[in-house]
Write an enzyme that holds these catalytic residues in place. Structure first.
Site, PDB file in Angstrom:
ATOM      1  N   CYS A 135       0.786  -1.243   0.000  1.00 22.91           N
ATOM      2  CA  CYS A 135       0.000   0.000   0.000  1.00 22.91           C
ATOM      3  C   CYS A 135       0.810   1.282   0.000  1.00 22.91           C
ATOM      4  CB  CYS A 135      -0.903   0.030   1.226  1.00 22.91           C
ATOM      5  SG  CYS A 135      -2.199  -1.165   1.156  1.00 22.91           S
ATOM      6  N   ARG A 167      15.678   2.456   3.069  1.00 20.56           N
ATOM      7  CA  ARG A 167      15.696   1.216   2.286  1.00 20.56           C
ATOM      8  C   ARG A 167      15.100   0.054   3.077  1.00 20.56           C
ATOM      9  NH1 ARG A 167      21.174   0.003   0.998  1.00 20.56           N
ATOM     10  NH2 ARG A 167      21.311   1.900  -0.232  1.00 20.56           N
ATOM     11  N   SER A 168      14.067   0.349   3.890  1.00 15.96           N
ATOM     12  CA  SER A 168      13.398  -0.724   4.626  1.00 15.96           C
ATOM     13  C   SER A 168      12.623  -1.606   3.665  1.00 15.96           C
ATOM     14  CB  SER A 168      12.437  -0.144   5.664  1.00 15.96           C
ATOM     15  OG  SER A 168      11.274   0.337   5.018  1.00 15.96           O
ATOM     16  N   ASP A 219      20.483   4.764   2.218  1.00 18.84           N
ATOM     17  CA  ASP A 219      20.245   4.508   3.640  1.00 18.84           C
ATOM     18  C   ASP A 219      21.487   4.897   4.438  1.00 18.84           C
ATOM     19  OD1 ASP A 219      22.021   2.424   3.618  1.00 18.84           O
ATOM     20  OD2 ASP A 219      20.593   0.899   4.266  1.00 18.84           O
ATOM     21  N   ILE A 220      21.483   4.605   5.715  1.00 18.95           N
ATOM     22  CA  ILE A 220      22.568   5.085   6.586  1.00 18.95           C
ATOM     23  C   ILE A 220      23.930   4.617   6.081  1.00 18.95           C
ATOM     24  CG2 ILE A 220      23.562   4.835   8.901  1.00 18.95           C
ATOM     25  CD1 ILE A 220      20.726   4.824  10.003  1.00 18.95           C
TER      26      ILE A 220
END
Lengths: 355, 355
Positions: free
Chosen positions: B179, B214-215, B237-238
């Site tokens: 979603c 970037r989960s 990301d980190i």
């Protein structure tokens, strides 16, 4: 140190525990016409992963398994990134009929993306038992499965196994259990925590076991396995302590209706929040298993129950040096058992692939 | 501030974006003989989860969907723990034929155990699109599936979709897309980032898009979606910056054989490590999407490309107050679009269940 026993507890290294499985695996292998082939997928430059890959190769060659190390990403070329091409390598190995088992050297990208990759490995080749389907079976105490169910939807309801025998009923096979939790269970069997006089599936009944760590790779499946085998398990992580048990809980409050009326235990463990502290858990625990990935985390020897069995699963030492002043048995590492669980899974999966 | 445009960029809230989907969903609902029924499973006392559950109810009731909120664990009784009984509630909803869709209010136990729960939800009822099978299809650019494949093994190889049309070929349906990433794509369509003159499946061609996070829930599926639609995506990301693209990379080095010889783009995105810094990524990005769960993380307005489009997906504000001095369009939140993506998925899944 004034309360220390005059005699120290036993130090049991993994070798004698592994020895029985080495024999079992060797014998099973001797009866096969086709040598099982394991592919290891190494996608990073991590030194522990690299040396674990070499260890796998050495064990496989010594025993007579075929082993192929497939390198990809930074492990294959300094121009490539860590983990590059690992998903493609898994899919290729899934599709290669000459390969019977796949192991991927984690960690690669971090917990979330690694978890995704674990689902990409075909459950028919998942020697590490990390696929969701195997975790689902474990949590639901579903020990025997139809091999075909590995193709089917995981959401299909299956009843937990009511155990009479260790042998799978006709048409079914044993579900695959994740290697590290299984190696711990086998180590506990070796040290007599599992009572073989009790019926299969309930041999840890009467034992209280503290498991420190609740990750999806080690702590939570282990707690579920032990509780499904009858133990009362105190599952400890940073935030909370939970009790895993399939029996009515020991009531601190006699009006607790559950413990008064329930006649029979649940077919699988259920989980309750616990009010005990770690100190209180350790004081009542026959077995303490710790898997905390921290060099500074130490379980206080003085908190242990006298004569308990302690198992360290972390790569760091989670127990103090004097742990055997209290523990009757101390197992400092189980890695050498884990590799045999993986090879046993490989032998099983090779059979399941033929169905 | 001397370089600020004399006129500020547009502020676009989610309501006008959501409006078109509200109409679409209403019309689709009017043609159904059986009202779709959604069950929300709330297992924690988390205030945001509780209010999101109330928001779901309000939207469902307003539009004419049946909504049932099932509370369990600490949400049901102060004597129960956070998350108690949530797996059982999911399994019950999987088996209940009167229920067409299931949404679980995460987070509950933390990323790892929550990921396990996401696999317990039947893919036939997974309105949020969080099941591994949908992620696998998304990462592999498999847009059309046979509904039956939701029962089958996820490890079965399926070719990525070569797109000619937006409509699924006979016997297939659209795969479900998670979603939140889908709501972001729809917001980009609304703001003209997707060029409808280009062929379907390549409408983001020519756009450079930075995605910060970037989960597995938001950033990585979003980067893959955009790259599969033709964009050049910088995934930040980190630890690292990666480039997601299905085209030969823009070569900084003309001897790069790939960019010189490849005539056609890949059927799905591939990932390369990038040598660019965040500053450099922002300087070339037509679109910047940020989903960093931190109140202190701020993207420097001065680093943005003049006239870019900025989308904030985090519950915290990741852009500075003066973002519209540089951005031509700023979307501060997409939550109100996300709920309609969920209801669209519900309508589709209800159809797939009938196959």
């Amino acid at each position: 140190m004034t309360t220390a026993s005059p005699r120290k507890g036993l130090l049991i290294k993994a070798d004698p525990i592994a020895a029985q499985f080495r024999d079992e695996v060797k014998q099973a292998l001797a009866q096969l016409s086709c040598r099982p082939k394991l592919v290891g997928i190494l996608a990073t430059t991590s030194a522990p992963s690299k040396s674990y890959a070499e260890f796998t190769r050495k064990q496989c060659e010594e025993l007579g398994f075929d082993f192929v190390l497939k390198t990809t990403g930074a492990a294959a070329s300094p121009e490539l990134g860590e983990g590059d091409g690992v998903e493609e390598a898994i899919i290729e190995a899934n599709e290669d009929e000459s390969i019977h088992g796949i192991m991927v050297y984690f960690p690669i990208f971090g917990a979330q993306q690694d978890h995704y990759l674990q689902q990409v490995v075909s459950p028919f080749k998942d020697v590490e038992g990390l696929h969701f389907k195997f975790h689902y079976n474990l949590y639901h105490n579903i020990r025997f499965i139809e091999p075909k169910s590995l193709l089917g939807s995981v959401a299909t309801p299956i009843a937990p196994t009511e155990l009479e025998t260790e042998e799978p009923p006709a048409g079914t096979v044993k579900s695959i259990i994740p290697c590290t939790p299984l190696a711990i269970v086998k180590s506990l069997e070796f040290t007599g925590v599992y009572n073989r006089i009790l019926p299969y599936g309930d041999r840890a009944y009467g034992k209280t076991i503290t498991v420190i760590n609740r990750s999806e790779v080690v702590g939570r499946p282990l707690a579920a396995l032990l509780a499904n085998d009858g133990a009362r398990v105190m599952s400890v992580d940073i935030d909370s302590i939970q009790e895993y048990t399939k029996r009515p809980r020991v009531a601190s409050n006699p009006s607790s209706s559950e413990s008064m009326t329930a006649q029979r235990y649940h077919p699988r463990h259920i989980v309750h929040p616990s009010n005990l502290t770690l100190h209180e858990c350790l004081a009542i625990s026959d077995v303490v298993i710790s898997a905390v990935p921290s060099p500074t985390y130490k379980i206080k020897t003085e908190w242990l129950k006298d004569g308990c069995i302690c198992v360290n699963v972390a790569s760091d030492k989670n127990f103090e040096k004097d742990v055997r002043d209290k523990a009757s048995i101390y197992i400092p590492a189980v890695g050498k058992v884990t590799i045999f669980m993986l090879l046993r899974n490989l032998l099983r999966l090779q059979q399941y692939q033929q169905v």
